[in-house]
Motif scaffolding. Sequence first.
Motif, short mmCIF file in Angstrom:
data_model
loop_
_atom_site.label_atom_id
_atom_site.label_comp_id
_atom_site.label_asym_id
_atom_site.label_seq_id
_atom_site.Cartn_x
_atom_site.Cartn_y
_atom_site.Cartn_z
N UNK A 212 0.82 -1.22 0.00
CA UNK A 212 0.00 0.00 0.00
C UNK A 212 0.85 1.26 0.00
N UNK A 213 1.89 1.30 0.83
CA UNK A 213 2.67 2.53 0.98
C UNK A 213 3.93 2.53 0.13
N UNK A 214 4.42 1.34 -0.27
CA UNK A 214 5.62 1.27 -1.09
C UNK A 214 6.84 0.82 -0.29
N UNK A 215 7.81 0.28 -1.01
CA UNK A 215 9.08 -0.16 -0.42
C UNK A 215 10.13 0.94 -0.58
N UNK A 216 11.12 0.91 0.30
CA UNK A 216 12.30 1.77 0.15
C UNK A 216 13.51 0.91 -0.18
N UNK A 217 14.21 1.29 -1.24
CA UNK A 217 15.42 0.57 -1.66
C UNK A 217 16.57 1.58 -1.69
N UNK A 260 8.27 -4.16 -10.92
CA UNK A 260 7.51 -5.41 -10.84
C UNK A 260 6.10 -5.18 -10.30
N UNK A 261 5.50 -4.04 -10.67
CA UNK A 261 4.16 -3.74 -10.22
C UNK A 261 4.07 -3.20 -8.82
N UNK A 262 5.20 -2.99 -8.15
CA UNK A 262 5.24 -2.49 -6.78
C UNK A 262 5.74 -1.06 -6.74
N UNK A 263 5.20 -0.28 -5.82
CA UNK A 263 5.69 1.08 -5.61
C UNK A 263 7.01 1.02 -4.85
N UNK A 264 8.03 1.67 -5.40
CA UNK A 264 9.36 1.63 -4.81
C UNK A 264 9.93 3.04 -4.77
N UNK A 265 10.48 3.42 -3.63
CA UNK A 265 11.22 4.68 -3.52
C UNK A 265 12.70 4.34 -3.47
N UNK A 266 13.44 4.75 -4.50
CA UNK A 266 14.88 4.53 -4.54
C UNK A 266 15.58 5.66 -3.79
N UNK A 267 16.55 5.31 -2.97
CA UNK A 267 17.28 6.29 -2.17
C UNK A 267 18.74 6.33 -2.64
N UNK A 268 19.16 7.51 -3.08
CA UNK A 268 20.58 7.72 -3.39
C UNK A 268 21.21 8.33 -2.16
N UNK A 293 17.40 1.48 7.60
CA UNK A 293 15.95 1.44 7.77
C UNK A 293 15.22 1.00 6.51
N UNK A 294 15.91 0.99 5.37
CA UNK A 294 15.28 0.64 4.10
C UNK A 294 14.90 -0.84 4.08
N UNK A 295 13.98 -1.17 3.18
CA UNK A 295 13.55 -2.56 3.04
C UNK A 295 14.59 -3.42 2.33
N UNK A 296 15.39 -2.78 1.49
CA UNK A 296 16.38 -3.51 0.69
C UNK A 296 17.52 -2.56 0.37
N UNK A 313 19.95 -10.20 5.11
CA UNK A 313 19.35 -11.18 4.21
C UNK A 313 18.48 -10.48 3.18
N UNK A 314 18.70 -10.80 1.92
CA UNK A 314 17.92 -10.20 0.84
C UNK A 314 18.60 -9.05 0.15
N UNK A 315 19.67 -8.50 0.73
CA UNK A 315 20.38 -7.40 0.10
C UNK A 315 21.03 -7.86 -1.21
N UNK A 316 21.30 -6.90 -2.09
CA UNK A 316 21.89 -7.19 -3.39
C UNK A 316 23.30 -6.61 -3.44
N UNK A 317 24.28 -7.43 -3.74
CA UNK A 317 25.66 -6.98 -3.92
C UNK A 317 25.97 -7.03 -5.41
N UNK A 318 26.45 -5.92 -5.96
CA UNK A 318 26.70 -5.87 -7.40
C UNK A 318 27.94 -5.02 -7.67
#
Length: 428
Positions: A212-217, A260-268, A293-296, A313-318
Amino acid sequence: MSDTIFALASAPGRAGVSVIRVSGPQAFEVARLICGDLPQARCATLRRLSDATGQFLDEALVLVFEPGRSFTGEAVVEFQVHGSAAVIGAVLRTLSEIEGCRQAEPGEFTRRALENERMDLTQVEALADLIDAETESQRRQALRVLSGALGDLVGQWRKDVIRAGALIEATIDFADEEVPTDVTPEVSALLDSVLAGLSRELSGLSAAERVRTGFEVAIVGPPNAGKSTLLNYLAGREAAITSDIAGTTRDVIEVRMEIAGLAVTLLDTAGLRETSDAVETLGVDLARRRALAADLRIHLLPAGTNPLIEVTDGDILVAAKADSMVGGSGVSGLTGRGVPELLENIGARLCDRTADAGLAARERHRVVLGEGKAHLLAARDLLNQGAEMYDLAAEELRAGARVLSSLLGHVDVEDLLDEIFSSFCVGK
Protein backbone atom coordinates in the motif's frame (compact mmCIF):
# COMPACT_ATOMS: atom_id res chain seq x y z
CA MET A 1 -27.66 14.27 6.72
CA SER A 2 -30.66 16.54 6.07
CA ASP A 3 -28.71 18.71 3.63
CA THR A 4 -28.52 18.06 -0.08
CA ILE A 5 -24.92 18.31 -1.21
CA PHE A 6 -23.19 18.77 -4.55
CA ALA A 7 -19.63 18.77 -5.88
CA LEU A 8 -17.51 18.18 -8.93
CA ALA A 9 -16.87 14.43 -8.80
CA SER A 10 -14.27 14.30 -11.58
CA ALA A 11 -10.82 15.89 -11.61
CA PRO A 12 -10.66 19.69 -11.91
CA GLY A 13 -9.30 21.20 -15.09
CA ARG A 14 -10.22 21.04 -18.76
CA ALA A 15 -11.65 17.73 -19.96
CA GLY A 16 -13.99 16.32 -22.55
CA VAL A 17 -16.57 15.47 -19.89
CA SER A 18 -16.83 16.42 -16.23
CA VAL A 19 -19.21 14.90 -13.67
CA ILE A 20 -21.14 16.93 -11.11
CA ARG A 21 -22.89 14.91 -8.42
CA VAL A 22 -25.88 15.89 -6.26
CA SER A 23 -26.95 13.74 -3.29
CA GLY A 24 -29.53 14.10 -0.55
CA PRO A 25 -33.24 14.26 0.20
CA GLN A 26 -33.84 17.14 -2.23
CA ALA A 27 -31.59 15.86 -5.03
CA PHE A 28 -34.45 15.17 -7.44
CA GLU A 29 -36.13 18.54 -6.75
CA VAL A 30 -32.81 20.35 -7.19
CA ALA A 31 -32.20 18.57 -10.49
CA ARG A 32 -35.67 19.45 -11.79
CA LEU A 33 -34.96 23.13 -11.17
CA ILE A 34 -32.07 23.12 -13.61
CA CYS A 35 -32.98 20.40 -16.15
CA GLY A 36 -36.77 20.08 -16.07
CA ASP A 37 -38.24 16.59 -16.12
CA LEU A 38 -35.95 13.90 -14.83
CA PRO A 39 -35.09 10.89 -17.00
CA GLN A 40 -35.91 7.33 -16.04
CA ALA A 41 -33.71 6.00 -13.25
CA ARG A 42 -30.32 4.70 -14.40
CA CYS A 43 -30.91 5.76 -18.01
CA ALA A 44 -28.49 8.43 -19.24
CA THR A 45 -30.56 11.08 -21.04
CA LEU A 46 -29.61 14.35 -22.73
CA ARG A 47 -31.04 17.45 -21.04
CA ARG A 48 -30.61 21.22 -21.32
CA LEU A 49 -29.39 22.80 -18.09
CA SER A 50 -30.59 26.30 -17.18
CA ASP A 51 -30.23 28.60 -14.19
CA ALA A 52 -33.07 30.18 -12.18
CA THR A 53 -33.53 32.94 -14.79
CA GLY A 54 -33.73 30.48 -17.65
CA GLN A 55 -30.22 31.21 -18.86
CA PHE A 56 -28.90 28.23 -20.87
CA LEU A 57 -25.88 26.65 -19.12
CA ASP A 58 -25.01 23.52 -21.10
CA GLU A 59 -26.30 20.31 -22.61
CA ALA A 60 -25.58 17.39 -20.32
CA LEU A 61 -26.22 13.70 -19.88
CA VAL A 62 -28.28 13.27 -16.72
CA LEU A 63 -28.29 10.09 -14.61
CA VAL A 64 -30.74 9.47 -11.76
CA PHE A 65 -30.22 6.96 -8.94
CA GLU A 66 -33.01 6.12 -6.52
CA PRO A 67 -32.53 6.09 -2.72
CA GLY A 68 -31.04 2.77 -1.65
CA ARG A 69 -29.58 2.12 -5.11
CA SER A 70 -26.94 4.82 -5.27
CA PHE A 71 -23.36 5.18 -4.03
CA THR A 72 -24.43 7.22 -1.01
CA GLY A 73 -27.68 5.33 -0.41
CA GLU A 74 -29.58 8.57 -0.95
CA ALA A 75 -31.30 10.06 -3.97
CA VAL A 76 -28.49 10.99 -6.37
CA VAL A 77 -28.38 12.87 -9.67
CA GLU A 78 -25.24 13.14 -11.80
CA PHE A 79 -24.70 15.68 -14.56
CA GLN A 80 -22.13 14.83 -17.22
CA VAL A 81 -21.33 18.29 -18.57
CA HIS A 82 -18.74 19.57 -21.01
CA GLY A 83 -15.50 19.83 -19.07
CA SER A 84 -14.60 23.49 -19.34
CA ALA A 85 -13.93 25.66 -16.31
CA ALA A 86 -16.67 28.06 -17.42
CA VAL A 87 -19.36 25.37 -17.73
CA ILE A 88 -18.39 23.69 -14.46
CA GLY A 89 -18.32 27.02 -12.65
CA ALA A 90 -21.72 28.05 -14.01
CA VAL A 91 -23.42 24.78 -13.00
CA LEU A 92 -21.83 24.74 -9.54
CA ARG A 93 -22.79 28.38 -9.00
CA THR A 94 -26.40 27.64 -10.00
CA LEU A 95 -26.57 24.69 -7.58
CA SER A 96 -25.16 26.82 -4.76
CA GLU A 97 -27.97 29.35 -5.22
CA ILE A 98 -30.68 26.74 -4.61
CA GLU A 99 -31.99 26.80 -1.04
CA GLY A 100 -31.05 23.71 0.98
CA CYS A 101 -28.28 22.71 -1.42
CA ARG A 102 -24.65 23.20 -0.43
CA GLN A 103 -21.10 22.32 -1.49
CA ALA A 104 -20.00 18.92 -0.18
CA GLU A 105 -17.12 18.66 2.28
CA PRO A 106 -14.11 16.41 1.61
CA GLY A 107 -15.20 12.77 1.63
CA GLU A 108 -18.80 13.62 2.45
CA PHE A 109 -20.32 11.47 -0.30
CA THR A 110 -18.35 8.46 0.96
CA ARG A 111 -19.18 9.27 4.58
CA ARG A 112 -22.86 9.17 3.71
CA ALA A 113 -22.31 5.80 2.04
CA LEU A 114 -20.80 4.55 5.32
CA GLU A 115 -23.57 5.97 7.46
CA ASN A 116 -26.22 4.51 5.16
CA GLU A 117 -24.46 1.10 5.39
CA ARG A 118 -23.58 1.01 1.72
CA MET A 119 -19.95 0.46 2.75
CA ASP A 120 -18.07 -0.52 5.89
CA LEU A 121 -15.04 1.37 7.17
CA THR A 122 -12.54 -1.05 5.64
CA GLN A 123 -14.12 -0.40 2.24
CA VAL A 124 -13.93 3.35 2.81
CA GLU A 125 -10.21 3.04 3.51
CA ALA A 126 -9.80 0.82 0.45
CA LEU A 127 -11.56 3.41 -1.70
CA ALA A 128 -9.06 6.02 -0.55
CA ASP A 129 -6.24 3.58 -1.35
CA LEU A 130 -7.70 2.90 -4.80
CA ILE A 131 -7.87 6.61 -5.59
CA ASP A 132 -4.24 6.98 -4.50
CA ALA A 133 -3.06 3.78 -6.23
CA GLU A 134 -0.01 4.28 -8.45
CA THR A 135 0.86 0.68 -9.25
CA GLU A 136 -0.84 -2.50 -10.34
CA SER A 137 -0.25 -4.21 -6.99
CA GLN A 138 -1.80 -1.27 -5.13
CA ARG A 139 -4.81 -1.33 -7.45
CA ARG A 140 -5.37 -5.05 -6.97
CA GLN A 141 -4.98 -4.89 -3.20
CA ALA A 142 -7.36 -1.93 -2.87
CA LEU A 143 -9.99 -3.61 -5.04
CA ARG A 144 -9.86 -6.82 -2.96
CA VAL A 145 -10.74 -4.88 0.19
CA LEU A 146 -13.17 -2.56 -1.61
CA SER A 147 -15.07 -5.63 -2.81
CA GLY A 148 -15.80 -6.40 0.86
CA ALA A 149 -13.32 -9.26 1.35
CA LEU A 150 -11.91 -7.92 4.63
CA GLY A 151 -15.33 -6.88 5.89
CA ASP A 152 -16.72 -10.34 5.14
CA LEU A 153 -13.81 -11.97 6.95
CA VAL A 154 -14.18 -9.77 10.02
CA GLY A 155 -17.96 -10.25 9.93
CA GLN A 156 -17.54 -14.02 10.07
CA TRP A 157 -15.07 -13.73 12.96
CA ARG A 158 -17.52 -11.51 14.82
CA LYS A 159 -20.36 -13.95 14.16
CA ASP A 160 -18.29 -16.83 15.54
CA VAL A 161 -17.30 -14.84 18.63
CA ILE A 162 -20.93 -13.91 19.30
CA ARG A 163 -21.91 -17.58 18.88
CA ALA A 164 -19.23 -18.60 21.37
CA GLY A 165 -20.43 -15.98 23.82
CA ALA A 166 -24.04 -17.06 23.43
CA LEU A 167 -23.11 -20.67 24.24
CA ILE A 168 -21.29 -19.62 27.40
CA GLU A 169 -24.14 -17.29 28.41
CA ALA A 170 -26.59 -20.17 28.01
CA THR A 171 -24.45 -22.33 30.28
CA ILE A 172 -24.37 -19.55 32.89
CA ASP A 173 -28.14 -18.99 32.67
CA PHE A 174 -28.83 -22.71 33.25
CA ALA A 175 -26.10 -23.22 35.84
CA ASP A 176 -28.63 -24.53 38.38
CA GLU A 177 -30.14 -26.96 35.93
CA GLU A 178 -28.76 -30.03 34.25
CA VAL A 179 -27.44 -28.95 30.87
CA PRO A 180 -27.44 -31.91 28.48
CA THR A 181 -24.52 -30.75 26.34
CA ASP A 182 -21.04 -29.55 27.25
CA VAL A 183 -20.51 -26.42 25.14
CA THR A 184 -16.79 -26.13 25.88
CA PRO A 185 -15.58 -28.10 22.83
CA GLU A 186 -17.66 -25.98 20.42
CA VAL A 187 -16.64 -22.73 22.08
CA SER A 188 -12.97 -23.76 22.00
CA ALA A 189 -13.23 -24.71 18.33
CA LEU A 190 -14.81 -21.36 17.46
CA LEU A 191 -12.14 -19.44 19.37
CA ASP A 192 -9.31 -21.45 17.85
CA SER A 193 -10.64 -20.79 14.35
CA VAL A 194 -10.98 -17.05 14.89
CA LEU A 195 -7.59 -16.78 16.60
CA ALA A 196 -5.95 -18.61 13.70
CA GLY A 197 -7.53 -16.17 11.26
CA LEU A 198 -6.47 -13.14 13.30
CA SER A 199 -2.92 -14.48 13.49
CA ARG A 200 -2.78 -14.96 9.72
CA GLU A 201 -3.91 -11.41 9.04
CA LEU A 202 -1.51 -9.97 11.59
CA SER A 203 1.42 -11.92 10.14
CA GLY A 204 0.62 -10.69 6.62
CA LEU A 205 -0.12 -7.12 7.61
CA SER A 206 3.40 -5.73 7.24
CA ALA A 207 3.67 -7.07 3.69
CA ALA A 208 0.25 -5.68 2.76
CA GLU A 209 1.16 -2.33 4.28
CA ARG A 210 4.32 -2.24 2.16
CA VAL A 211 2.26 -2.89 -0.97
CA ARG A 212 0.00 0.00 0.00
CA THR A 213 2.67 2.53 0.98
CA GLY A 214 5.62 1.27 -1.09
CA PHE A 215 9.08 -0.16 -0.42
CA GLU A 216 12.30 1.77 0.15
CA VAL A 217 15.42 0.57 -1.66
CA ALA A 218 18.70 2.25 -0.76
CA ILE A 219 21.69 2.44 -3.09
CA VAL A 220 24.80 2.38 -0.89
CA GLY A 221 28.53 2.32 -1.42
CA PRO A 222 31.68 4.42 -1.18
CA PRO A 223 32.08 7.81 -2.90
CA ASN A 224 32.27 7.72 -6.72
CA ALA A 225 30.80 4.21 -6.93
CA GLY A 226 28.24 5.44 -9.45
CA LYS A 227 25.24 5.60 -7.10
CA SER A 228 23.84 8.90 -8.37
CA THR A 229 24.50 7.94 -11.99
CA LEU A 230 22.58 4.70 -11.47
CA LEU A 231 19.71 6.55 -9.78
CA ASN A 232 19.48 8.99 -12.69
CA TYR A 233 19.46 6.14 -15.20
CA LEU A 234 16.66 4.36 -13.33
CA ALA A 235 14.68 7.59 -12.94
CA GLY A 236 15.14 8.56 -16.57
CA ARG A 237 16.08 12.09 -15.53
CA GLU A 238 18.75 14.08 -13.69
CA ALA A 239 17.39 13.52 -10.21
CA ALA A 240 20.82 13.71 -8.54
CA ILE A 241 23.94 15.77 -9.26
CA THR A 242 26.85 13.66 -10.47
CA SER A 243 30.54 14.52 -10.51
CA ASP A 244 33.96 12.97 -9.95
CA ILE A 245 34.33 14.93 -6.72
CA ALA A 246 33.93 12.70 -3.67
CA GLY A 247 31.19 13.85 -1.30
CA THR A 248 29.01 15.49 -3.96
CA THR A 249 25.88 13.76 -2.62
CA ARG A 250 25.27 14.90 0.95
CA ASP A 251 21.54 14.51 1.36
CA VAL A 252 19.34 11.51 0.56
CA ILE A 253 17.80 11.84 -2.91
CA GLU A 254 14.50 10.02 -3.37
CA VAL A 255 12.92 8.84 -6.62
CA ARG A 256 9.53 7.15 -6.74
CA MET A 257 9.06 4.48 -9.40
CA GLU A 258 7.34 1.17 -10.13
CA ILE A 259 9.27 -2.11 -10.14
CA ALA A 260 7.51 -5.41 -10.84
CA GLY A 261 4.16 -3.74 -10.22
CA LEU A 262 5.24 -2.49 -6.78
CA ALA A 263 5.69 1.08 -5.61
CA VAL A 264 9.36 1.63 -4.81
CA THR A 265 11.22 4.68 -3.52
CA LEU A 266 14.88 4.53 -4.54
CA LEU A 267 17.28 6.29 -2.17
CA ASP A 268 20.58 7.72 -3.39
CA THR A 269 22.73 8.08 -0.29
CA ALA A 270 25.95 9.89 0.47
CA GLY A 271 29.17 7.95 -0.17
CA LEU A 272 30.16 6.05 2.95
CA ARG A 273 33.58 7.10 4.18
CA GLU A 274 35.41 8.76 7.06
CA THR A 275 35.64 12.51 6.48
CA SER A 276 36.71 15.64 8.35
CA ASP A 277 34.04 17.73 6.58
CA ALA A 278 31.33 18.38 9.19
CA VAL A 279 28.52 18.73 6.65
CA GLU A 280 29.56 15.60 4.75
CA THR A 281 29.75 13.72 8.05
CA LEU A 282 26.11 14.59 8.68
CA GLY A 283 25.26 13.28 5.21
CA VAL A 284 27.14 10.03 5.80
CA ASP A 285 25.39 9.51 9.16
CA LEU A 286 22.02 10.16 7.52
CA ALA A 287 22.91 7.76 4.70
CA ARG A 288 23.69 4.99 7.16
CA ARG A 289 20.44 5.50 9.08
CA ARG A 290 18.25 5.61 5.98
CA ALA A 291 20.03 2.65 4.41
CA LEU A 292 19.63 0.51 7.52
CA ALA A 293 15.95 1.44 7.77
CA ALA A 294 15.28 0.64 4.10
CA ASP A 295 13.55 -2.56 3.04
CA LEU A 296 16.38 -3.51 0.69
CA ARG A 297 19.89 -2.28 0.01
CA ILE A 298 21.84 -2.35 -3.25
CA HIS A 299 25.54 -2.42 -2.37
CA LEU A 300 27.54 -0.93 -5.25
CA LEU A 301 31.04 -2.32 -4.93
CA PRO A 302 33.96 -0.92 -6.92
CA ALA A 303 36.65 -3.49 -7.74
CA GLY A 304 38.52 -4.69 -4.66
CA THR A 305 36.11 -3.23 -2.08
CA ASN A 306 33.77 -4.77 0.47
CA PRO A 307 30.37 -3.57 1.76
CA LEU A 308 30.70 -0.65 4.19
CA ILE A 309 27.56 -1.43 6.17
CA GLU A 310 26.11 -4.71 7.37
CA VAL A 311 24.68 -6.90 4.64
CA THR A 312 21.34 -8.33 5.69
CA ASP A 313 19.35 -11.18 4.21
CA GLY A 314 17.92 -10.20 0.84
CA ASP A 315 20.38 -7.40 0.10
CA ILE A 316 21.89 -7.19 -3.39
CA LEU A 317 25.66 -6.98 -3.92
CA VAL A 318 26.70 -5.87 -7.40
CA ALA A 319 29.93 -4.71 -9.01
CA ALA A 320 29.96 -0.97 -9.73
CA LYS A 321 30.84 0.83 -12.97
CA ALA A 322 30.41 -2.17 -15.26
CA ASP A 323 31.06 0.14 -18.23
CA SER A 324 34.77 0.01 -17.36
CA MET A 325 34.82 -3.78 -16.92
CA VAL A 326 35.75 -6.40 -19.48
CA GLY A 327 33.43 -9.35 -19.06
CA GLY A 328 31.86 -10.36 -15.79
CA SER A 329 28.62 -9.11 -14.29
CA GLY A 330 27.97 -5.70 -12.82
CA VAL A 331 25.87 -2.61 -13.31
CA SER A 332 26.50 0.76 -14.94
CA GLY A 333 24.25 3.78 -14.73
CA LEU A 334 26.31 5.34 -17.51
CA THR A 335 25.57 2.75 -20.20
CA GLY A 336 22.70 0.79 -18.64
CA ARG A 337 24.70 -2.42 -18.60
CA GLY A 338 23.25 -4.84 -16.05
CA VAL A 339 20.32 -2.56 -15.20
CA PRO A 340 17.56 -4.88 -16.55
CA GLU A 341 19.01 -7.75 -14.53
CA LEU A 342 19.24 -5.55 -11.44
CA LEU A 343 15.60 -4.44 -11.77
CA GLU A 344 14.51 -8.04 -12.21
CA ASN A 345 16.46 -9.01 -9.10
CA ILE A 346 14.94 -6.18 -7.05
CA GLY A 347 11.44 -7.05 -8.25
CA ALA A 348 11.84 -10.75 -7.45
CA ARG A 349 13.06 -10.07 -3.91
CA LEU A 350 10.33 -7.56 -3.14
CA CYS A 351 7.63 -9.79 -4.62
CA ASP A 352 8.82 -12.61 -2.35
CA ARG A 353 8.15 -10.34 0.61
CA THR A 354 4.56 -9.71 -0.49
CA ALA A 355 3.69 -13.38 -1.05
CA ASP A 356 2.04 -13.64 2.38
CA ALA A 357 0.29 -10.25 2.26
CA GLY A 358 -3.14 -10.31 3.84
CA LEU A 359 -6.13 -8.04 3.47
CA ALA A 360 -5.42 -5.83 6.50
CA ALA A 361 -2.94 -3.13 5.52
CA ARG A 362 -3.10 -0.23 7.98
CA GLU A 363 -1.82 0.53 11.45
CA ARG A 364 -5.43 0.89 12.61
CA HIS A 365 -6.06 -2.65 11.45
CA ARG A 366 -2.98 -3.87 13.36
CA VAL A 367 -4.15 -2.24 16.58
CA VAL A 368 -7.74 -3.50 16.33
CA LEU A 369 -6.77 -7.05 15.34
CA GLY A 370 -4.21 -7.14 18.14
CA GLU A 371 -6.79 -6.00 20.71
CA GLY A 372 -9.32 -8.50 19.45
CA LYS A 373 -6.79 -11.31 19.63
CA ALA A 374 -5.85 -10.35 23.19
CA HIS A 375 -9.50 -10.50 24.33
CA LEU A 376 -10.05 -13.89 22.70
CA LEU A 377 -6.85 -15.34 24.16
CA ALA A 378 -7.98 -14.15 27.59
CA ALA A 379 -11.40 -15.70 27.02
CA ARG A 380 -9.86 -19.04 26.03
CA ASP A 381 -7.63 -19.07 29.10
CA LEU A 382 -10.60 -18.34 31.37
CA LEU A 383 -12.68 -21.00 29.65
CA ASN A 384 -9.98 -23.58 30.35
CA GLN A 385 -10.09 -22.72 34.07
CA GLY A 386 -13.59 -24.09 34.46
CA ALA A 387 -17.22 -23.04 34.84
CA GLU A 388 -16.50 -20.65 37.70
CA MET A 389 -14.69 -18.41 35.22
CA TYR A 390 -17.43 -18.44 32.56
CA ASP A 391 -18.72 -14.99 33.57
CA LEU A 392 -15.32 -13.42 32.96
CA ALA A 393 -14.84 -15.39 29.74
CA ALA A 394 -18.20 -14.13 28.45
CA GLU A 395 -17.17 -10.54 29.19
CA GLU A 396 -13.91 -10.99 27.27
CA LEU A 397 -15.88 -12.36 24.32
CA ARG A 398 -18.23 -9.37 24.40
CA ALA A 399 -15.22 -7.07 24.39
CA GLY A 400 -13.67 -9.00 21.50
CA ALA A 401 -16.83 -8.76 19.42
CA ARG A 402 -17.04 -5.02 20.14
CA VAL A 403 -13.43 -4.48 19.05
CA LEU A 404 -14.00 -6.38 15.79
CA SER A 405 -17.10 -4.27 15.15
CA SER A 406 -14.95 -1.15 15.40
CA LEU A 407 -12.80 -2.41 12.52
CA LEU A 408 -15.90 -2.18 10.32
CA GLY A 409 -16.82 1.24 11.69
CA HIS A 410 -19.88 0.08 13.64
CA VAL A 411 -18.81 1.33 17.09
CA ASP A 412 -16.36 3.71 18.77
CA VAL A 413 -14.95 5.34 15.62
CA GLU A 414 -16.49 8.82 15.52
CA ASP A 415 -13.20 10.60 16.26
CA LEU A 416 -11.46 8.47 13.66
CA LEU A 417 -13.95 9.29 10.89
CA ASP A 418 -13.06 12.98 10.75
CA GLU A 419 -9.40 12.11 10.27
CA ILE A 420 -10.09 9.50 7.58
CA PHE A 421 -12.45 11.64 5.51
CA SER A 422 -10.26 14.73 5.73
CA SER A 423 -7.85 12.94 3.36
CA PHE A 424 -10.54 12.51 0.70
CA CYS A 425 -10.98 14.97 -2.14
CA VAL A 426 -14.12 17.06 -2.46
CA GLY A 427 -16.58 15.19 -4.68
CA LYS A 428 -15.75 11.77 -3.22
